[in-house]
Design a protein around this motif. Structure first.
Motif, PDB file in Angstrom:
ATOM      1  N   ILE A 148       0.892  -1.208  -0.044  1.00 21.52           N
ATOM      2  CA  ILE A 148      -0.056   0.162   0.040  1.00 21.52           C
ATOM      3  C   ILE A 148       0.988   1.205  -0.039  1.00 21.52           C
ATOM      4  CG2 ILE A 148      -1.525   1.270   1.288  1.00 21.52           C
ATOM      5  CD1 ILE A 148      -2.680  -1.284   2.424  1.00 21.52           C
ATOM      6  N   ILE A 149       1.839   1.209   0.871  1.00 21.11           N
ATOM      7  CA  ILE A 149       2.877   2.385   0.835  1.00 21.11           C
ATOM      8  C   ILE A 149       3.569   2.790  -0.561  1.00 21.11           C
ATOM      9  CG2 ILE A 149       4.888   3.399   1.754  1.00 21.11           C
ATOM     10  CD1 ILE A 149       3.999   1.877   4.324  1.00 21.11           C
ATOM     11  N   MET A 197       3.292   5.733  -2.915  1.00 20.29           N
ATOM     12  CA  MET A 197       4.506   6.507  -3.292  1.00 20.29           C
ATOM     13  C   MET A 197       4.378   6.401  -4.747  1.00 20.29           C
ATOM     14  SD  MET A 197       7.365   6.152  -0.676  1.00 20.29           S
ATOM     15  CE  MET A 197       7.381   8.061  -1.076  1.00 20.29           C
ATOM     16  N   ILE A 249       0.449  15.821  -0.973  1.00 24.62           N
ATOM     17  CA  ILE A 249       0.576  14.818  -2.227  1.00 24.62           C
ATOM     18  C   ILE A 249       0.401  13.629  -1.723  1.00 24.62           C
ATOM     19  CG2 ILE A 249       1.906  13.944  -4.228  1.00 24.62           C
ATOM     20  CD1 ILE A 249       3.242  16.590  -4.163  1.00 24.62           C
ATOM     21  N   VAL A 250       1.252  12.985  -0.745  1.00 22.30           N
ATOM     22  CA  VAL A 250       1.185  11.700  -0.329  1.00 22.30           C
ATOM     23  C   VAL A 250       0.086  11.137   0.656  1.00 22.30           C
ATOM     24  CG1 VAL A 250       2.583   9.993   1.128  1.00 22.30           C
ATOM     25  CG2 VAL A 250       3.724  11.381  -0.442  1.00 22.30           C
ATOM     26  N   THR A 251      -0.513  12.228   1.432  1.00 22.09           N
ATOM     27  CA  THR A 251      -1.635  12.057   2.106  1.00 22.09           C
ATOM     28  C   THR A 251      -2.862  11.951   1.282  1.00 22.09           C
ATOM     29  OG1 THR A 251      -0.691  13.593   3.830  1.00 22.09           O
ATOM     30  CG2 THR A 251      -3.006  12.954   3.929  1.00 22.09           C
ATOM     31  N   VAL A 252      -3.067  12.695   0.335  1.00 23.49           N
ATOM     32  CA  VAL A 252      -4.109  12.683  -0.811  1.00 23.49           C
ATOM     33  C   VAL A 252      -4.135  11.181  -1.265  1.00 23.49           C
ATOM     34  CG1 VAL A 252      -5.121  13.277  -2.897  1.00 23.49           C
ATOM     35  CG2 VAL A 252      -4.509  15.025  -1.089  1.00 23.49           C
ATOM     36  N   PHE A 290      -2.509   8.432  -0.195  1.00 25.18           N
ATOM     37  CA  PHE A 290      -2.882   7.255   0.796  1.00 25.18           C
ATOM     38  C   PHE A 290      -4.485   7.273   1.128  1.00 25.18           C
ATOM     39  CE2 PHE A 290       1.466   7.025   2.611  1.00 25.18           C
ATOM     40  CZ  PHE A 290       1.593   5.761   2.696  1.00 25.18           C
ATOM     41  N   SER A 291      -5.101   8.460   0.943  1.00 23.99           N
ATOM     42  CA  SER A 291      -6.236   8.605   1.278  1.00 23.99           C
ATOM     43  C   SER A 291      -7.365   8.128   0.315  1.00 23.99           C
ATOM     44  CB  SER A 291      -6.629   9.909   1.582  1.00 23.99           C
ATOM     45  OG  SER A 291      -6.783  10.889   0.468  1.00 23.99           O
TER      46      SER A 291
END
Lengths: 282, 282, 282, 282
Positions: free
Chosen positions: B145-146, B150, B236-239, B241-242
């Motif tokens: 998932i990570i 990324m 960027i990364v948070t979006v 992930f969400s």
């Protein structure tokens, strides 16, 4: 609830002591918790001051006296806790039971082993239990939401930490090869890995820093990498927070301070009828 | 599946070796992977200790002996991998095949070229493959998932890094003009750019820092800029992930450790019938 | 489109030059852009190397020669751009027109004024235009999404920066009062404000750091504050990112490289029929 | 509205003064606010310059003269504010009333007590009120959204800060035990806690840094911890931001600058008919 307790305790003195020491709902219990809170904070400050040059040397005798008085107070409290709990062994081996013990041992140890008093700061952990006296149900719920989000993030964070660990081992070794000969700060691979961690986490002490052109170029790359990588744990935690507390925030909050009468542990679910640690009826 | 393999392998010894070395489902395969894990970790620690002053000098002969024993073990393992895989060339040119080779070469190189042992830390990369023995399907899914988040962030992060690169070139040059003459730390534009990166990423070693009033004023502006800019990769990364894992978390997890019998590569999709690298039937 | 251009330009040479210099769709235009890209990168590296001790002193004449050749190439290119554009004045006063001019002036200036060559790094800004040759529509769209999110965050970020500015002025002044007399690093309020910014942004050079007990206590409070405050811009930008690009990502991407024939400016909307800067028909 | 005021004020001069000093809608009020803005900024810069070596010593008399002129101007303004407000005591004890007083006192104090001028920087807080002259309704709304998100995050952030505080006390004490004897930088537990905060917040001055192998190993663990922990406040604030401003952004913006005629306080809701601080009709 109180009736329940009376039934279990055949001894009214133990029953009364239990209410004062373990619970915070009665006036006596609240007063005891306030006294405990003050004693812990004073004790931690005394331990800190002892290590400073200004106070430690000048007021050495006074500080030592306070430390011993508080330690004896904590010892009596610990023994009373053991006495009034139904299952003393369960309490003694619980997290708070061990903390309570560790919070008094160093002073006695210091008779034989100078310097061990510093370990007394473990007493701050006792504050966690004392916070219940404030009846800050809202704050406790917030704390539980944070814990929940962190626990849900844990598997991802663990994978991330593993990934970062592999990364700093390789980065540290490359920097050792590049800077090792020229820069005596990079005198071994472990120290270079330490540098890599200091840099990647953007702490940047500057006690170790590259001096060669190529080393500074590589360091710049590592920083740019760290800049992008720092976003990952933030992203993980933010998404878990946005999922909301759900279970954690619902339910009845009134028994949040309930402590088991057998083992003295807290933190039971709102709908629990039995202690989840020792199985006793709550 | 096992039947399949038997049909392909005409030699039962190669077949058995393949199971032990490449797979982790049989008891032999699991034991081999645990041994490999320990050997890799020990080997990396030995390489690190060799570079330290305390251990490296005192136990030099012992460490060297362990290094050679482990290198010979890894060499035999590498040759056996080549032997039991159906298409050795495919394996040898795969990512893990190259890592396996690079993990043994430096020791032999060190006979002719002192100091090359430090390259052995590349062995930590071998750990990635060994992690499958823990059967931590959940952790592997989290890792995927990570990686997915990324990879999806990559185009935006790339544009952002490019933007930051242009920014640090210009900031570094301006600071060279401002501080250059007065402050010998800013002795060239590349070094000033290095300073700009150290500052913008909030690492802040302090090995290079402005001394003039105007230089410190500009540096303060750069920091405020970095303060706002650091939010961009996080956002960027948070979006990403969400948006959730979707494809990555669904599907059958049981064959996640499957390795191709021809080229030895892993990472096949759950519904794959053929190796996506060499086309062999899985 | 091409027909359109032919109608506008009465001179076929100007028409052909325009295609080569301003557009990237024809083979000639692409080749020109690649050449320009290389020239800019080489030129920036030469400017950087000139300032270093190793290269700058040893290859001074060679670097100077390359710089002059490239400057003459850029000068010719600038004049040709002025010649082939329908409205030269519009181009000359546009952002890229000014950058093109600033990118050649410092070399001529250096005849009279030594050291002004460092200003040549402004040439990196020219790279932004050259990126179109890669036809990286996806990357350009990503860049536009980032810009959009940042532009939408701008009012909030501005208020936040203002708030931080008031905060560092007050923190800096308090620290000047506390540390001023004892610690000569805090020798004025502006320098203490510089320290406050270095600390609050978590850069932490260490060139200025508190030495008194009370100063270190205050500094610790400031860091805890900065720890919470750093979350604000991240939260702002993340929410803007999560709102999605909407308008920015939709629409026809095929004319993303279109440049106006009159003023040479780019960045027109996909459905634009007229230049939004000078009103000419596209 | 204006009619309303006229009814309340029996004195037309006080009425006119109130419009100029407290409101920003009339030409006179706007001009006064611009003058005030300039006076505050000039005054703060003068206080700063006085503390620098370059300007402070050379132009000491000039700076002192400006400071006294501005202080007298602010004093007159303060007295006029008291005069034209209906309930002077309410104004004098309000936040801005106290700031207005604190902004003039230090100059008078400096006659008896040298060095107290530095306190004058509190004048920057007066800027918050003056910002209304820009009629930046949008920016004020943004600021209110930020404040709202921060206020909603406050309970979680408070719990988090408490958690971090317990953590740094324990980390600092452990590091004191590990580094204390060898490294004179870790000379007391409070200083070690200061180091723990500097490290955990990734500020990393480098004025205190571990030198022993074990100390650096622990420090590396602390940094990795800080790396994960920094995500928590960001996650909290981001989620609060994403919940949207709701109430804060809706409603009529036209009366955002309204100040109560009785107590002079601002910040009334858009649909408020009475001052929420003193109950007077708006």
């Amino acid at each position: 609830m109180i009736v329940d307790n009376r039934q279990k305790h055949d001894n009214p003195i133990r029953e009364r002591l239990y209410e004062i020491i373990f619970e915070a709902d009665t006036p006596g219990g609240k007063m005891f918790d306030v006294a405990l809170l003050i004693a812990i904070v004073v004790s931690v400050i005394v331990v800190m001051l002892e290590t400073t040059n200004n106070f430690g040397a000048r007021y050495h005798d006074l500080l030592l006296a306070i430390e011993w008085i508080l330690t004896i107070f904590f010892t009596v409290e610990y023994l009373l806790r053991l006495y009034c709990v139904l299952r003393p062994w369960k309490y003694a081996t619980s997290f708070f039971g061990i903390v309570d013990l560790l919070a008094i041992l160093p002073t006695y140890l210091s008779i034989f082993l100078a310097g061990s008093q510093s370990l007394l700061v473990i007493r701050v952990l006792r504050l966690i239990r004392v916070f219940r006296i404030f009846k800050l149900a809202n704050y406790m719920r917030q704390g539980r939401i944070i814990m929940l989000a962190m626990r849900r993030s844990a598997p991802k964070i663990a994978v991330f930490i593993l990934f970062v660990t592999l990364m700093v081992v390789i980065i540290g070794s490359i920097m050792y090869l590049v800077e090792g000969g020229v820069n005596e700060q990079f005198d071994s691979i472990p120290r270079s890995i330490y540098w890599a961690i200091v840099t990647l986490t953007t702490v940047g002490y500057g006690d170790i820093s590259p001096v060669t052109d190529f080393g500074q170029f590589l360091a710049a790359l590592v920083m740019m990498l760290g800049y992008s990588v720092i976003a990952v744990p933030t992203g993980i935690v933010t998404v878990e927070f946005s999922k909301g507390p759900k279970a954690a925030s619902s339910g009845d909050q009134s028994h949040v301070n309930r402590a088991c009468h057998s083992c003295g542990k807290e933190g039971h679910e709102y709908d629990a009828n039995f202690c989840k640690f020792c199985g006793a009826h709550l």
